[in-house]
Design a protein around this motif. Sequence first.
Motif, short mmCIF file in Angstrom:
data_model
loop_
_atom_site.label_atom_id
_atom_site.label_comp_id
_atom_site.label_asym_id
_atom_site.label_seq_id
_atom_site.Cartn_x
_atom_site.Cartn_y
_atom_site.Cartn_z
N THR A 176 0.82 -1.21 0.00
CA THR A 176 0.00 0.00 0.00
C THR A 176 0.86 1.26 0.00
O THR A 176 0.56 2.23 -0.70
CB THR A 176 -0.93 0.01 1.23
OG1 THR A 176 -1.78 -1.14 1.17
CG2 THR A 176 -1.78 1.26 1.26
N LEU A 177 1.93 1.24 0.76
CA LEU A 177 2.84 2.38 0.76
C LEU A 177 3.42 2.60 -0.64
O LEU A 177 3.51 3.72 -1.13
CB LEU A 177 3.96 2.16 1.77
CG LEU A 177 3.57 2.27 3.26
CD1 LEU A 177 4.72 1.79 4.14
CD2 LEU A 177 3.20 3.70 3.60
N GLY A 178 3.81 1.50 -1.29
CA GLY A 178 4.37 1.60 -2.62
C GLY A 178 3.38 2.13 -3.64
O GLY A 178 3.70 3.01 -4.45
N THR A 218 10.29 4.17 7.41
CA THR A 218 10.89 5.41 6.90
C THR A 218 10.78 5.35 5.40
O THR A 218 11.24 4.39 4.77
CB THR A 218 12.36 5.54 7.34
OG1 THR A 218 12.44 5.50 8.76
CG2 THR A 218 12.95 6.86 6.84
N VAL A 219 10.16 6.38 4.80
CA VAL A 219 9.89 6.37 3.37
C VAL A 219 10.30 7.69 2.75
O VAL A 219 10.30 8.74 3.40
CB VAL A 219 8.39 6.12 3.08
CG1 VAL A 219 7.92 4.81 3.72
CG2 VAL A 219 7.52 7.28 3.56
N VAL A 220 10.66 7.61 1.48
CA VAL A 220 10.85 8.82 0.67
C VAL A 220 9.51 9.12 0.04
O VAL A 220 8.94 8.28 -0.67
CB VAL A 220 11.93 8.61 -0.40
CG1 VAL A 220 12.04 9.86 -1.29
CG2 VAL A 220 13.28 8.30 0.25
N ARG A 223 -3.57 10.72 0.69
CA ARG A 223 -3.67 9.53 -0.17
C ARG A 223 -3.02 8.33 0.51
O ARG A 223 -3.57 7.21 0.48
CB ARG A 223 -2.99 9.81 -1.52
CG ARG A 223 -3.13 8.66 -2.52
CD ARG A 223 -2.51 9.06 -3.85
NE ARG A 223 -1.07 9.21 -3.75
CZ ARG A 223 -0.29 9.67 -4.74
NH1 ARG A 223 -0.84 10.04 -5.88
NH2 ARG A 223 1.00 9.76 -4.58
N LEU A 224 -1.90 8.55 1.13
CA LEU A 224 -1.21 7.48 1.86
C LEU A 224 -2.05 7.02 3.04
O LEU A 224 -2.22 5.82 3.27
CB LEU A 224 0.15 7.99 2.33
CG LEU A 224 1.07 7.03 3.08
CD1 LEU A 224 2.53 7.40 2.82
CD2 LEU A 224 0.81 7.09 4.57
#
Length: 239
Positions: free
Chosen positions: A22-24, A48-50, A59-60
């Motif tokens: 889902t994050l992707g 931890t995400v860019v 949206r996330l």
Amino acid sequence: MLLRVRVTLPDRPGALGQVARTLGVSGADIVQVVVLERLGGRAVDDFTVVWPGAARVERLLAGLAAIPGVRVDGVWRAIGAPTTTGQDAELLAQVAGNPADGLATLVDAAPGLLAADWAVAAVVPLDWASRTGSGTGAGSGDATVAHASWRTPVPPALPEVTPLRARALTSTDGTYYAIAPFGRAGLVLVVARDQTGMLNPAAFHSTEVDRLAQLVRASAVILGDRLDLVDAASVVAGG
């Protein structure tokens, strides 16, 4: 920009993969996953995400909320690269290598290590335990600042730092704090996460407080009597 996303999810096969997918799909590039807790069939994970600067975080959040059993505990901006235990050892080596600036080195590094906004080394009167005040010791009003990191507000809004023991706190304005005493000279390290705009950080987890306390205790051993010479004074923080 770099974001920290804290998620509570079912501790079962496939749940972590669902969150990662889902994050992707939402546009996040995962660079690190840290498991903070696994208890009672639930897990608490920090991702931890860019995140694309122009993309809307809603949206996330909507994507994660659609996964059964998943709860988003916080999303906030992280400073610097993802941290590892090895960085703790490197920081302590820097403190030992230049003890004259050891306290400042620790304070300046703390926000990056704990994905926080700012940190200060505060000093409370040595007789704080005998003061009545509000009934909890000297209190934040009597604490002064020995060193402040970049981005510390002026003047910094310090929480109730006494009694001097490692713990997490939440202020009335929603700021999250982690506190760890040095065990001498009335010194305590205070690290803060502020509520900023659309991003809502998570409170400091017990594992983060433990990590901070370990760093502070080790630094106190390294710096020794130098901590007794700290001259607390009001400072003007940069940024």
